[in-house]
Design a protein around this motif. Structure first.
Motif, mmCIF file in Angstrom:
data_model
loop_
_atom_site.group_PDB
_atom_site.id
_atom_site.type_symbol
_atom_site.label_atom_id
_atom_site.label_comp_id
_atom_site.label_asym_id
_atom_site.label_seq_id
_atom_site.Cartn_x
_atom_site.Cartn_y
_atom_site.Cartn_z
ATOM 1 N N ALA A 19 23.895 53.979 27.709
ATOM 2 C CA ALA A 19 25.249 53.470 28.282
ATOM 3 C C ALA A 19 26.261 53.859 27.376
ATOM 4 C CB ALA A 19 25.099 52.046 28.775
ATOM 5 N N SER A 20 25.933 53.460 26.225
ATOM 6 C CA SER A 20 27.009 53.352 24.823
ATOM 7 C C SER A 20 27.314 55.127 24.553
ATOM 8 C CB SER A 20 26.382 52.938 23.776
ATOM 9 O OG SER A 20 25.409 53.172 23.301
ATOM 10 N N GLU A 21 26.206 55.882 24.845
ATOM 11 C CA GLU A 21 26.563 57.370 24.588
ATOM 12 C C GLU A 21 27.383 57.744 25.750
ATOM 13 O OE1 GLU A 21 22.608 58.637 24.299
ATOM 14 O OE2 GLU A 21 22.185 58.129 22.157
ATOM 15 N N ALA A 22 27.227 57.494 27.043
ATOM 16 C CA ALA A 22 27.820 57.990 28.001
ATOM 17 C C ALA A 22 29.195 57.668 27.957
ATOM 18 C CB ALA A 22 27.451 57.599 29.422
ATOM 19 N N PHE A 23 29.675 56.221 27.667
ATOM 20 C CA PHE A 23 30.985 55.773 27.702
ATOM 21 C C PHE A 23 31.706 56.556 26.337
ATOM 22 C CE2 PHE A 23 29.221 51.585 29.630
ATOM 23 C CZ PHE A 23 29.757 52.255 30.917
ATOM 24 N N ASP A 24 30.908 56.761 25.152
ATOM 25 C CA ASP A 24 31.373 57.480 24.103
ATOM 26 C C ASP A 24 32.058 58.977 24.588
ATOM 27 O OD1 ASP A 24 32.184 57.743 21.258
ATOM 28 O OD2 ASP A 24 30.395 59.152 21.378
ATOM 29 N N LYS A 25 31.214 59.576 25.370
ATOM 30 C CA LYS A 25 31.861 60.868 25.611
ATOM 31 C C LYS A 25 32.739 60.705 26.808
ATOM 32 C CE LYS A 25 27.166 63.022 25.540
ATOM 33 N NZ LYS A 25 25.579 63.660 26.460
ATOM 34 N N ALA A 26 32.756 59.533 27.634
ATOM 35 C CA ALA A 26 34.002 59.481 28.433
ATOM 36 C C ALA A 26 35.315 59.272 27.622
ATOM 37 C CB ALA A 26 33.791 58.384 29.461
ATOM 38 N N TYR A 27 34.983 58.194 26.439
ATOM 39 C CA TYR A 27 36.083 58.021 25.743
ATOM 40 C C TYR A 27 36.784 59.162 24.814
ATOM 41 C CZ TYR A 27 38.838 55.629 21.963
ATOM 42 O OH TYR A 27 39.692 55.229 21.249
ATOM 43 N N GLN A 28 35.877 60.131 24.561
ATOM 44 C CA GLN A 28 36.390 61.379 23.673
ATOM 45 C C GLN A 28 37.109 62.272 24.879
ATOM 46 O OE1 GLN A 28 33.052 63.307 22.126
ATOM 47 N NE2 GLN A 28 32.268 61.485 21.389
ATOM 48 N N ASP A 29 36.975 62.206 26.226
ATOM 49 C CA ASP A 29 37.829 62.983 27.039
ATOM 50 C C ASP A 29 39.138 62.289 27.426
ATOM 51 O OD1 ASP A 29 35.887 65.066 27.456
ATOM 52 O OD2 ASP A 29 34.740 63.922 29.127
ATOM 53 N N ASN A 30 38.909 60.816 27.476
ATOM 54 C CA ASN A 30 40.110 60.106 27.695
ATOM 55 C C ASN A 30 40.043 58.582 26.845
ATOM 56 O OD1 ASN A 30 42.170 58.479 28.914
ATOM 57 N ND2 ASN A 30 41.619 58.766 31.203
ATOM 58 N N ASP A 31 40.853 58.449 25.975
ATOM 59 C CA ASP A 31 40.687 57.276 25.049
ATOM 60 C C ASP A 31 41.325 56.108 25.950
ATOM 61 O OD1 ASP A 31 43.258 58.123 24.888
ATOM 62 O OD2 ASP A 31 43.521 57.967 22.986
ATOM 63 N N SER A 32 40.585 55.830 26.917
ATOM 64 C CA SER A 32 41.022 54.453 27.851
ATOM 65 C C SER A 32 40.375 53.082 27.253
ATOM 66 C CB SER A 32 40.616 54.637 29.208
ATOM 67 O OG SER A 32 39.202 54.751 29.347
ATOM 68 N N ALA A 33 41.264 52.295 27.372
ATOM 69 C CA ALA A 33 40.746 50.965 26.869
ATOM 70 C C ALA A 33 39.459 50.459 27.578
ATOM 71 C CB ALA A 33 41.691 49.790 27.083
ATOM 72 N N GLU A 34 39.129 50.910 29.092
ATOM 73 C CA GLU A 34 37.963 50.686 29.686
ATOM 74 C C GLU A 34 36.848 51.357 29.004
ATOM 75 O OE1 GLU A 34 36.231 51.353 34.203
ATOM 76 O OE2 GLU A 34 37.965 52.558 33.233
ATOM 77 N N ALA A 35 36.999 52.637 28.684
ATOM 78 C CA ALA A 35 36.025 53.164 28.134
ATOM 79 C C ALA A 35 35.378 52.810 26.729
ATOM 80 C CB ALA A 35 36.234 54.862 27.842
ATOM 81 N N LYS A 36 36.647 52.264 25.858
ATOM 82 C CA LYS A 36 36.430 51.943 24.747
ATOM 83 C C LYS A 36 35.666 50.540 24.728
ATOM 84 C CE LYS A 36 38.965 50.643 20.281
ATOM 85 N NZ LYS A 36 40.217 50.501 19.725
ATOM 86 N N ASP A 37 36.061 49.864 25.477
ATOM 87 C CA ASP A 37 35.187 48.502 25.350
ATOM 88 C C ASP A 37 34.085 48.505 25.820
ATOM 89 O OD1 ASP A 37 37.632 46.932 24.718
ATOM 90 O OD2 ASP A 37 38.407 46.547 26.403
ATOM 91 N N LEU A 38 33.576 49.215 27.062
ATOM 92 C CA LEU A 38 32.316 49.409 27.601
ATOM 93 C C LEU A 38 31.357 50.080 26.624
ATOM 94 C CD1 LEU A 38 32.977 50.136 31.159
ATOM 95 C CD2 LEU A 38 32.267 47.913 30.342
ATOM 96 N N ARG A 39 31.918 51.136 25.855
ATOM 97 C CA ARG A 39 31.305 51.729 24.612
ATOM 98 C C ARG A 39 30.838 50.723 23.634
ATOM 99 N NH1 ARG A 39 34.302 55.303 20.711
ATOM 100 N NH2 ARG A 39 35.039 53.234 19.989
ATOM 101 N N ASN A 40 31.774 50.097 23.087
ATOM 102 C CA ASN A 40 31.465 48.979 21.890
ATOM 103 C C ASN A 40 30.534 48.010 22.427
ATOM 104 O OD1 ASN A 40 33.311 50.455 20.680
ATOM 105 N ND2 ASN A 40 35.108 49.177 20.699
#
Length: 278
Positions: free
Chosen positions: A42-63
Motif C-alpha cells: 500500500a505504501s509503495e502504491a501511495f508513494d507512486k500516486a504522491y509522485q504524480d500528485n503531491d496531495s495531502a491524502e496520498a502523503k498521509d496514507l503513504r506515511n
C-alpha cells in the motif's frame, strides 16, 4: 505560430490527463492493499500516486502505511519497543480519510497485542527467577511447576526463556531423583504418589515446546534456517497447531519485509504424531 501554440496546449492537456489517471489508479491500488492489510504494498502504491500528485491524502496514507509496515515487521521479530514507537506514530496521524481511520483502528489493536506480549515476557521472566530460587531451596515440585509454565508460553519473545526453563526442568528432575524429595512440606507417601503421577503424565503427553521441536525435526529445520515455528492454538481434539513462517525482506536497505507462511502442522501430544495440514 498559433498552430504550434495549440499543439503545445494539447500536449499539456494529454500529459495532465495521463498524470491524473495514474494518480487515481495508484490511489485505488493502495486502498485495495490496505483492505488486505498489505501495508508495504500500500505504501509503495501511495508513494507512486504522491509522485504524480503531491496531495495531502496520498502523503498521509503513504506515511501511515509505511510506518504500519515497519511496526508489523518489528512485532513479528519481537522488537516490541520499536513496534510501540511506530504504532504510536501511526495513531497520532490526523486523517479524514476512511482508509486512514481503518489504519488507526488496526494500529490500536496491534498495540494491545504488543503490550500483551511485553507483559507476558515480563511475567515469564519473573516466574523463571522465582523457580530458580525455589530450586536452590530444594522445593522441586514448586520450581518444576513454574518452569513448566514458562515452557508453555506461546509468545515468540519468550523463546530464550523457554529454552532455559526446559534445561532447568531437567536439572530439577535430576536433583529430585538424587534426593528423593519433591517438597519439604509434603509427607513422603504423598510426595511419591504425586511424583509417580507427574512422571507418567509427562511421559505420555508433550508440552507445547516439545511439540515445536517435533515439528522442527519433521521439516528438517536446522539452526541456520530463516523459518520460525510458532504455537497457534489447540484444535477440538486437543492437538497442538503450529504455524511455520519466514520473514521475507523486501527492501535490503531499510530491512522492511513481510511474513510468508511456510506451512501448518498438527502435533498429537499423546502419540507424538506430526501431520502436515497443507
Amino acid at each position: 505560430m498559433r498552430k504550434k501554440a495549440l499543439l503545445f496546449l494539447l500536449a499539456l492537456s494529454l500529459l495532465a490527463g495521463c498524470t491524473t489517471r495514474a494518480y487515481e489508479t495508484n490511489m485505488e491500488l493502495g486502498r485495495n492493499e490496505l483492505k488486505k492489510q498489505h501495508y508495504l504494498e500500500a505504501s509503495e502504491a501511495f508513494d507512486k500516486a504522491y509522485q504524480d500528485n503531491d496531495s495531502a491524502e496520498a502523503k498521509d496514507l503513504r506515511n501511515m502505511s509505511a510506518a504500519m509496515s515497519k511496526a508489523m515487521t518489528a512485532y513479528e521479530t519481537s522488537d516490541y519497543p520499536t513496534a510501540l514507537t511506530l504504532l504510536d506514530k501511526v495513531i497520532k496521524y490526523k486523517t479524514s480519510e476512511s482508509e486512514g481511520k481503518d489504519v488507526h483502528k488496526q494500529a490500536k489493536e496491534l498495540k494491545k497485542e504488543v503490550s500483551k506480549a511485553i507483559k507476558e515476557s515480563e511475567e515469564m521472566t519473573l516466574k523463571l527467577e522465582e523457580g530458580k530460587v525455589l530450586l536452590s531451596q530444594k522445593q522441586y515440585k514448586e520450581a518444576h511447576s513454574l518452569f513448566r509454565e514458562v515452557t508453555e508460553s506461546n509468545q515468540p519473545s519468550t523463546s530464550k526463556l523457554k529454552s532455559e526453563a526446559k534445561k532447568l526442568i531437567d536439572k530439577t528432575v535430576q536433583s529430585e531423583d538424587q534426593t528423593g524429595n519433591t517438597s519439604e512440606t509434603e509427607k513422603p507417601e504423598e510426595t511419591d504418589k504425586q511424583s509417580e503421577t507427574k512422571e507418567t503424565n509427562e511421559s505420555t503427553e508433550l508440552t507445547k515446546e516439545e511439540g515445536k521441536e517435533l515439528v522442527a525435526e519433521f521439516i528438517k529445520m536446522n539452526d541456520s534456517s530463516n523459518l520460525t515455528i510458532q504455537f497457534d492454538r489447540e484444535d477440538e481434539k486437543g492437538n497442538y497447531i503450529f504455524q511455520v513462517y519466514e520473514i521475507v525482506i523486501d527492501n535490503a536497505e531499510t530491512k522492511e519485509g513481510h511474513t510468508a507462511t511456510w506451512g501448518w502442522y498438527s502435533v498429537n501430544p499423546k502419540t507424538k504424531e506430526v501431520e502436515d495440514l497443507m
